[in-house]
Write a protein that holds these residues in place. Structure first.
Motif, PDB file in Angstrom:
ATOM      1  N   TRP A 156       1.686   6.748  -6.910  1.00  0.00           N
ATOM      2  CA  TRP A 156       0.634   7.684  -7.312  1.00  0.00           C
ATOM      3  C   TRP A 156       1.054   9.125  -7.044  1.00  0.00           C
ATOM      4  O   TRP A 156       0.966   9.984  -7.914  1.00  0.00           O
ATOM      5  N   GLU A 157       1.531   9.385  -5.823  1.00  0.00           N
ATOM      6  CA  GLU A 157       1.901  10.749  -5.455  1.00  0.00           C
ATOM      7  C   GLU A 157       3.055  11.252  -6.313  1.00  0.00           C
ATOM      8  O   GLU A 157       3.072  12.395  -6.745  1.00  0.00           O
ATOM      9  N   LYS A 185       1.772  11.731 -10.019  1.00  0.00           N
ATOM     10  CA  LYS A 185       0.760  12.781 -10.106  1.00  0.00           C
ATOM     11  C   LYS A 185       1.419  14.157  -9.963  1.00  0.00           C
ATOM     12  O   LYS A 185       1.112  15.077 -10.701  1.00  0.00           O
ATOM     13  N   LYS A 227       2.001   1.764  -3.439  1.00  0.00           N
ATOM     14  CA  LYS A 227       0.960   2.268  -4.350  1.00  0.00           C
ATOM     15  C   LYS A 227       0.747   3.766  -4.155  1.00  0.00           C
ATOM     16  O   LYS A 227       0.616   4.514  -5.122  1.00  0.00           O
ATOM     17  N   VAL A 228       0.693   4.189  -2.887  1.00  0.00           N
ATOM     18  CA  VAL A 228       0.508   5.616  -2.605  1.00  0.00           C
ATOM     19  C   VAL A 228       1.721   6.396  -3.120  1.00  0.00           C
ATOM     20  O   VAL A 228       1.587   7.438  -3.762  1.00  0.00           O
ATOM     21  N   ASN A 235       0.827  -1.207   0.000  1.00  0.00           N
ATOM     22  CA  ASN A 235       0.000   0.000   0.000  1.00  0.00           C
ATOM     23  C   ASN A 235       0.861   1.257   0.000  1.00  0.00           C
ATOM     24  O   ASN A 235       0.555   2.228  -0.681  1.00  0.00           O
ATOM     25  N   LEU A 279      -9.546   7.285   0.961  1.00  0.00           N
ATOM     26  CA  LEU A 279      -8.205   6.670   1.008  1.00  0.00           C
ATOM     27  C   LEU A 279      -8.034   5.868   2.292  1.00  0.00           C
ATOM     28  O   LEU A 279      -7.504   4.759   2.285  1.00  0.00           O
ATOM     29  N   SER A 307      -9.093   2.342   2.553  1.00  0.00           N
ATOM     30  CA  SER A 307      -8.302   1.319   1.867  1.00  0.00           C
ATOM     31  C   SER A 307      -6.942   1.096   2.510  1.00  0.00           C
ATOM     32  O   SER A 307      -6.440  -0.009   2.554  1.00  0.00           O
ATOM     33  N   VAL A 308      -6.330   2.182   2.981  1.00  0.00           N
ATOM     34  CA  VAL A 308      -4.991   2.065   3.560  1.00  0.00           C
ATOM     35  C   VAL A 308      -4.991   2.722   4.935  1.00  0.00           C
ATOM     36  O   VAL A 308      -5.848   3.557   5.218  1.00  0.00           O
ATOM     37  N   SER A 309      -4.029   2.350   5.766  1.00  0.00           N
ATOM     38  CA  SER A 309      -3.965   2.963   7.089  1.00  0.00           C
ATOM     39  C   SER A 309      -3.332   4.348   6.974  1.00  0.00           C
ATOM     40  O   SER A 309      -2.687   4.671   5.979  1.00  0.00           O
TER      41      SER A 309
END
Lengths: 401, 309
Positions: free
Chosen positions: A12-13, A16, A8-9, A5, A214, A217-219
């Motif tokens: 994306w960050e 983006k 993935k974040v 996770n 968000l 889905s993730v902590s």
């Protein structure tokens, strides 16, 4: 915590924000602004020192003028000799800007050394070159009056240069003294820019309410780490671009080998740099989570963002005395560790244990601030409608939400 | 029936305020459960705890997705929060793929299914547009898709109908029915009970963080003694006897038409027989009062107030 996770974040960050106009603008504008600033200060220093000045001298001693004239032979400051009767006329010329000013040399002020320089506006005078020349000429004149020979005078006035060397005999170069300052500046600028982008990114996610989706889905910790790493890589990329551009430009003017940073120094510097970045990023992200909007960030929150800069305000003293007691104490306060140590490592040769100990302190700080950041982050993020006070942050720390 | 979600003694306070006060509920696989109550009753707090966004002060939450009890697995739950949004400066399709990816759905699959959804919602042309180009109503549809694109066996919808225009309300109801038909379990919260009444198999009514009523919607309604009776009859006939019937209260009356409330211990049959014997009935409907009324009445009987935050 799930690393997948976090990844993935992170991805994306990174992607983006890499495509965002803010990144492009800051990445390209920063070197341009620095170049412009350097250009302006270089040009102005050159043009000021080359600007021609006309100074009239009324020499009542009848002897001093040649001394001064010879000192100013190659200077842009031009002196002309005048009679005491011409004083009023000179004053008029100064008023009309035909002259920059005039000096009156009398037997009395040659003795006392207190010489008046008459100018149109005392605030706008630029008299450093003249000052130096008058001082040197006067010293020589006085010495000759006391009966010293030319050789004796040359001996007495031979310049003295204090040349610092380490015990092992190494020379300390000027460039090597500038480099640490430069590196810590880069750290602070990079942390400030990517930290603020991160902070406003968090704030934006909070404002447009995506954050709760968000968190389903993730902590909060995964989200925080992913963001820190994403913006961290972005920051490093940005610094990389600046460095390459900066070194490219610098290599035209300087011998880069003089920078005097060896790989042995570079490695701990990178460690402190990265550790410091992660620590501040966690702090900034947490601050973003406590804010309601960009305007609502309170004074106190603004102050928190200044904390990383504190050692920069003392950078002069740290660079000059990198082993002073207070500097050592600073090195062991986690929030000051990275900036202080970056300057110290480059300014002096530190024993390995001190680098290791301060780095351990920094790692503790990183762990603490990520923990603190994640707690503030997860609690602050869902407080959509208000800015959270420091008192409440204190409460959040103690209670499980 | 097998339960997919079990909550026991769940509690959460914010300072002195008990947001959720020891509630217990279980959701059966494949049902639609409505968590209903006024604003500020604790619905969102309860849902956030189930979703693992808030940590409970006390209580247990367990899930059962494949035959055995297990702790929270966020990838198996779809979530539509009350306060919702997406990345406005990111393309619609990328928004959906990222969020589904966080739930563990592979990107190519997510993209394909996202496009199918967008086509179905008449948003196919906007797939590669930035979200900010879409109207508010369109964005709401995209948000809805984002919560279910990864095909979770359980979805939590917090106030799914708040802020929706009537067209989207109907559309969302249709999707919820579709999810249910496909075997998905739905837990949804709402403060407008009339909106969700028709969707729910069972309900959990909550006020001040505490349970008011819970169970199968049908059973709750049936156990509620009052009925609303609408009666049409020959206007020439005398209906004054209605006022004499014990347990009957006339709400509105015109010649040949009356709407009444009736609660009798022996059910509705004695009333029907009496009406049939004295009037020429042309039409009659007997209904349980709406859920909202049952809720308010139950609370009133308990001597509590209803908080409207």
């Amino acid at each position: 915590m799930k690393w997948l996770n976090v990844f993935k974040v992170f991805r994306w960050e990174f992607l983006k924000n890499l495509k965002s106009p803010v990144f492009l603008v800051t990445t390209l504008m920063m070197p341009l602004i620095m170049l412009l600033a350097a250009g302006i200060s270089y040009y102005s220093s050159v043009s000021v020192s080359k600007e021609e000045q006309q100074v009239a001298i009324i020499d009542e001693t009848g002897e001093f003028f040649p001394y001064l004239e010879s000192k100013l032979a190659t200077s842009p400051v031009k002196v002309t000799l005048h009679e005491p009767a011409q004083r009023e006329q000179l004053a008029k010329q100064v008023e009309e800007r035909e002259l920059n000013g005039y000096l009156i040399i009398t037997a009395e002020n040659v003795q006392s050394g207190m010489i008046d320089y008459f100018v149109r506006d005392a605030k706008e005078m630029n008299s450093m070159a003249l000052d130096e020349a008058v001082t040197a000429a006067l010293t020589r004149y006085r010495m000759e009056k006391t009966g010293l020979t030319a050789q004796e005078i040359d001996l007495v006035t031979a310049p003295v240069v204090l040349h610092p060397r380490s015990v092992s005999g190494e020379e300390v170069s000027v460039a090597a003294a500038i480099a640490p300052f430069f590196f810590s500046m880069v750290l602070v600028i990079a942390v400030m820019i990517s930290g603020q982008v991160l902070m406003y990114g968090v704030l934006k996610e909070k404002r447009n309410r995506i954050v709760e989706i968000l968190l389903s889905s993730v902590s909060a910790l995964d989200l925080l780490l992913g963001k820190i790493l994403g913006f961290g890589l972005l920051g490093l990329l940005q610094i990389g671009i600046w460095m390459i551009a900066g070194l490219g430009v610098a290599s035209r003017f300087l011998d880069l080998r003089q920078l005097g940073i060896s790989p042995a120094e570079l490695f701990p510097m990178v460690l402190f740099f990265v550790g410091g970045y992660v620590m501040f990023a966690a702090l900034f992200a947490a601050m973003g989570a406590t804010m309601k909007d960009a305007e609502g960030g309170s004074q106190t929150q603004g102050m928190v963002l200044l904390i990383p800069m504190i050692p920069m305000f003392a950078s002069g003293s740290i660079l000059l005395s990198p082993n002073a007691t207070w500097v050592r104490v600073f090195s062991y306060i986690p929030i000051f560790t990275p900036t202080t140590m970056l300057m110290r490592i480059a300014a002096t040769t530190l024993p390995w244990w001190e680098i290791a100990a301060t780095f351990a302190v920094l790692m503790l700080g990183v762990a603490f601030f990520i923990y603190l950041g994640a707690r503030i982050f997860s609690r602050g993020l869902l407080q959509f409608e208000r800015t959270i006070s420091f008192k409440e942050i204190g409460k959040m720390m103690r209670k499980n939400y | 029936m097998e339960t997919i979600l079990n909550v026991k003694g769940l509690a959460k306070s914010f300072g002195p305020k008990k947001a959720v006060d020891k509630i217990s509920l279980s959701v059966a696989r494949g049902e639609v459960m409505g968590l209903l109550g006024p604003n500020g009753a604790g619905k969102t707090t309860a849902i956030r705890m189930i979703m693992g966004i808030l940590t409970p002060d006390a209580g247990e939450i367990s899930f059962n997705f494949n035959g055995r009890a297990q702790p929270l697995d966020k990838s198996k739950i779809g979530y539509l929060p009350e306060e919702r949004g997406l990345y406005e400066d990111v393309r619609v399709c990328d928004n959906l793929v990222y969020l589904a990816g966080l739930k563990g759905k592979p990107a190519t699959e997510a993209r394909q299914e996202a496009l199918q959804w967008l086509e179905r919602l008449d948003l196919g042309a906007y797939a590669d547009q930035k979200l900010e180009k879409l109207s508010k109503g369109m964005q709401q549809k995209v948000q809805f898709v984002a919560s279910i694109l990864h095909r979770p066996p359980l979805v939590l919808f917090d106030e799914p109908f708040s802020g929706l225009d009537p067209v989207n309300q109907d559309f969302f109801k249709e999707i919820i029915r579709e999810l249910q038909a496909g075997g998905t379990t739905v837990l949804l919260s709402a403060h407008q009970m009339n909106l969700v009444e028709e969707l729910c198999d069972s309900i959990f009514l909550i006020n001040h963080g505490r349970e008011v009523l819970s169970g199968k919607l049908q059973e709750i309604k049936e156990s509620y003694k009052e009925n609303i009776v609408e009666l049409r009859f020959d206007p020439a006939e005398d209906s004054t006897f209605l006022k004499m019937i014990p347990g009957l209260r006339i709400l509105q009356e015109q010649p040949g038409w009356a709407i009444m409330r009736y609660s009798g211990s022996a059910g509705i049959n004695p009333l029907l027989r009496e009406l049939g014997s004295k009037l020429t009935v042309s039409a009659i409907t007997v209904e349980k009062p709406p859920l909202h009324e049952i809720f308010i009445e139950t609370i009133r009987k308990r001597g509590e107030d209803i908080e409207v935050a």
